[in-house]
Write a protein that holds these residues in place. Structure first.
Motif, short mmCIF file in Angstrom:
data_model
loop_
_atom_site.label_atom_id
_atom_site.label_comp_id
_atom_site.label_asym_id
_atom_site.label_seq_id
_atom_site.Cartn_x
_atom_site.Cartn_y
_atom_site.Cartn_z
N HIS A 122 18.10 -11.95 25.12
CA HIS A 122 19.09 -10.97 25.60
C HIS A 122 20.39 -11.09 24.81
CE1 HIS A 122 21.67 -8.68 28.30
NE2 HIS A 122 20.56 -8.19 28.82
N GLU A 170 23.30 -16.63 37.05
CA GLU A 170 24.58 -16.29 37.67
C GLU A 170 25.07 -14.90 37.29
OE1 GLU A 170 25.91 -18.11 39.97
OE2 GLU A 170 24.42 -19.69 39.77
N ALA A 171 24.88 -14.51 36.05
CA ALA A 171 25.33 -13.17 35.63
C ALA A 171 24.24 -12.14 35.91
CB ALA A 171 25.71 -13.16 34.15
N ARG A 172 23.12 -12.62 36.39
CA ARG A 172 21.94 -11.83 36.67
C ARG A 172 21.50 -10.98 35.47
NH1 ARG A 172 21.41 -8.81 42.33
NH2 ARG A 172 21.81 -10.88 43.12
N ILE A 173 21.10 -11.67 34.43
CA ILE A 173 20.43 -11.01 33.32
C ILE A 173 19.03 -10.66 33.82
CG2 ILE A 173 19.41 -11.37 31.03
CD1 ILE A 173 21.84 -13.08 30.34
N PRO A 174 18.66 -9.39 33.77
CA PRO A 174 17.40 -9.01 34.43
C PRO A 174 16.17 -9.44 33.64
CG PRO A 174 18.37 -7.12 33.32
CD PRO A 174 19.34 -8.25 33.15
N ARG A 176 13.20 -7.92 32.59
CA ARG A 176 12.54 -6.62 32.51
C ARG A 176 12.35 -6.26 31.05
NH1 ARG A 176 15.86 -2.00 31.55
NH2 ARG A 176 17.84 -2.78 30.79
N GLU A 182 15.81 2.20 25.14
CA GLU A 182 16.58 1.01 24.74
C GLU A 182 15.82 0.12 23.77
OE1 GLU A 182 18.55 -0.99 28.46
OE2 GLU A 182 16.62 -0.09 28.98
N ARG A 186 16.86 -3.22 21.35
CA ARG A 186 16.65 -4.59 21.84
C ARG A 186 15.57 -5.36 21.10
NH1 ARG A 186 17.77 -5.86 27.09
NH2 ARG A 186 16.90 -7.85 26.46
N MET B 1 24.88 -6.68 43.16
CA MET B 1 25.76 -7.72 42.66
C MET B 1 27.03 -7.09 42.08
SD MET B 1 25.02 -11.04 40.75
CE MET B 1 26.04 -11.84 39.55
N TYR B 3 30.35 -6.85 39.73
CA TYR B 3 30.88 -7.25 38.43
C TYR B 3 32.27 -6.66 38.28
CZ TYR B 3 26.02 -8.32 37.22
OH TYR B 3 24.76 -8.84 37.19
N ASP B 84 22.11 -5.44 38.16
CA ASP B 84 22.04 -6.57 37.23
C ASP B 84 23.00 -6.39 36.05
OD1 ASP B 84 20.75 -4.91 35.29
OD2 ASP B 84 18.85 -5.22 36.36
N LEU B 85 23.02 -7.39 35.17
CA LEU B 85 23.96 -7.38 34.05
C LEU B 85 23.73 -6.19 33.11
CD1 LEU B 85 26.27 -8.94 32.61
CD2 LEU B 85 24.51 -10.07 31.25
N ASP B 86 22.47 -5.83 32.89
CA ASP B 86 22.21 -4.69 32.01
C ASP B 86 22.90 -3.43 32.51
OD1 ASP B 86 20.81 -6.10 30.17
OD2 ASP B 86 18.84 -5.29 30.65
N LEU B 89 26.60 -3.76 31.89
CA LEU B 89 26.93 -3.58 30.47
C LEU B 89 26.87 -2.09 30.10
CD1 LEU B 89 24.97 -6.57 28.82
CD2 LEU B 89 27.40 -6.45 29.39
N PRO B 108 30.77 -11.47 36.33
CA PRO B 108 30.19 -11.40 37.67
C PRO B 108 31.20 -11.92 38.69
CG PRO B 108 28.78 -12.65 36.14
CD PRO B 108 30.08 -12.41 35.45
#
Lengths: 418, 114
Positions: A122, A170-174, A176, A182, A186, B1, B3, B84-86, B89, B108
């Protein structure tokens, strides 16, 4: 442990190594927590080491491990106050993510490793963490092994992996797979991670050995998995082709004492022909049906070298043309440098040297020992030995592995003696 | 969540370049998507005043500045609630403040139970 039990343990370990990435990916998808997934995956393997020698290996070992790990995870979530609140959230999230992927035809686990590839690579994670996390989670290397791969102390690597896992949680990177819109943005990051693992294995940046086949082979194995998961992505085929066409030369790259043997001097009979054949077929796939990509073009260049009977018989005009394409897709001083060397072979040494000298001001080549070595080589061939010796001395100052340094010292002595 | 999107201008004078209409459209998009928790633009940095209280309770009030051209300044923030973070962003990238040398830092929000 008796012989039968020892045999069962060994087969469990071999199988677990193979299954670990899939198991982890499936657990992470379900529970959204890498640490928890790793812990219960390990517990499931320990349980297998106890049960299987007694009960025999179950017909679907992967499914057995998954069921065991999942039960442990649910138990733990119920017990643990910190996790208790999350369990409720997770069920909501799982519903939102839609129904689970259908099982394979043979009733085994669905393959969720693709999500893990994209999570480990990511863009929100620092570059240095991405390759480490990929080796840890997808290749199943233990933290000390990952540390060895990157030549850092295990404690440093442990901290780095913990930091990356914390950020994911903690930052919740998904977890998926990016959508079709996208994916073009990516996927290059994932390929870059795999290529950097391969490069570190094929041409180590430091240390006693020039090559570390374990790491290069791990990278190839991971790209093979990725190719199975994304069969329509031509750049994945291109990267696999590039790795195979490069790795096919491994046996001829070093001499009996581990010294460097350059492409010009390699015994081409020692190249791995079946691997070259596979690489060529994949390169064709990579270059068919659309504009060429970064890895497809590099694979095509590697294929031209692999097919040539020798340096003189190499199709240099075609190599230069491919470097032109590569420069248009991904301009970089290293590509320009390699193109200059190919031009020297096509149009004469002076022409190539002039192009190389034109790159001298580029700060990105300042610490790059192959640049100085390439200049030195052309200067030698032109009989300008004093200048060549100076360039070899500069290359020697910059080179990181002992075999590279030994090679450069030998060439330096030749230049000084001429 | 939740942010927080911390919106930084590229330089102290970058506010001059901002297009008001774009900010209004962005704010509307956040509201229409139902993700906006709260958000404010901040007044110019020259209006900022800093308070520090020392160990003995003594109060120091300072005004920062003058500002170098290159200094990044906090221009405002949005708190959004997304899965989520995506997704966070994605909103950060749509923010007009992420362009023209500006940047948006995504943090977050820590939530405490009880």
């Amino acid at each position: 442990m008796d012989e039968r039990a020892a045999g069962a343990a060994a087969s469990v370990e071999a199988m677990f190594r193979e299954e670990r990435g899939r198991l982890l990916a499936a657990l992470v998808r379900r529970f959204g927590d890498l640490d928890l997934a790793e812990e219960v995956a390990s517990e499931a393997m320990e349980a297998a080491l106890v049960r299987w020698p007694v009960d025999g290996v179950p017909p679907k070992p992967g499914a057995w491990l998954m069921t065991t790990a999942r039960r442990r995870a649910v138990d733990r979530l119920r017990r643990d106050r910190v996790y208790a609140a999350r369990l409720a959230v997770l069920q909501v999230e799982a519903d939102r993510a839609g129904p689970a992927a259908p099982a394979d035809a043979d009733g085994d686990l669905p393959d969720e490793r693709l999500q893990l590839f994209f999570t480990c690579a990511h863009p929100a994670l620092p570059d240095e963490d991405r390759a480490a996390l990929t080796l840890r989670c997808l290749a199943g290397l233990a933290t000390p092994e990952v540390a060895r791969a990157f030549l850092v102390p295990p404690a440093t690597m442990a901290k780095r992996i913990v930091r990356a896992k914390n950020k994911i949680r903690e930052a919740r990177i998904p977890f998926r797979v990016p959508g079709a819109d996208e994916l073009p943005g990516r996927l290059p990051g994932v390929l870059q991670v795999l290529y950097s693992i391969f490069t570190e294995g094929y041409a180590a940046s430091a240390g006693p050995d020039l090559q570390r086949p374990d790491l290069a082979e791990e990278a190839i194995r991971l790209v093979r998995i990725l190719r199975r998961l994304l069969p329509a992505e031509r750049e994945v085929a291109g990267l696999l082709a590039l790795m195979l066409l490069t790795y096919a030369r491994r046996a001829a790259r070093t001499g009996p004492d581990g010294e460097v043997v350059l492409l010009d001097d390699q015994d081409r009979r020692r190249w791995d022909r079946p691997m070259i054949e596979e690489g060529r077929e994949l390169a064709v796939v990579a270059l068919t049906g659309g504009p060429p990509g970064l890895y497809g073009v590099q694979a095509a260049i590697a294929a031209l070298h692999d097919e040539a009977p020798g340096v003189a018989g190499t199709d240099w005009p075609q190599v230069v043309a491919l470097y032109d394409v590569l420069l248009a897709i991904a301009p970089s001083p290293v590509v320009a440098m390699n193109r200059a060397v190919a031009v020297a072979m096509r149009d004469g040494l002076e022409a190539g040297l002039a192009l190389l000298d034109g790159l001298a001001g580029d700060p990105r080549l300042r610490g790059h020992h192959p640049y100085q070595a390439a200049r030195a080589d052309l200067l030698c061939r032109l009989g300008r030995f004093a200048e060549a010796a100076a360039a070899y001395r500069e290359a020697l100052r910059l080179a990181g592995t002992e075999p590279d340094r030994a090679h450069l010292r030998r060439r330096l002595r030749e230049a000084e003696g001429s | 969540m939740k942010y927080m999107l911390l919106i930084y201008a590229g330089a102290a004078d970058a506010a001059d370049r901002c297009d008001y209409e774009e900010w209004v459209a962005y704010d509307k998009a956040l509201r229409d998507a139902g993700v906006l928790v709260s958000g404010y633009a901040l007044k110019d940095l020259i209006t900022a005043t800093t308070v520090r209280v020392g160990p003995g309770g003594e109060r120091t009030v300072t005004t920062d500045g003058p500002f170098a051209e290159t200094r990044e300044v906090l221009g405002g923030y949005d708190v959004i609630d997304v899965p989520d973070l995506d997704a966070a962003l994605e909103w950060a990238a749509r923010c007009p403040g992420s362009r023209d040398g500006g940047s948006v830092v995504v943090r977050p929000v820590a939530e405490f139970e009880g």
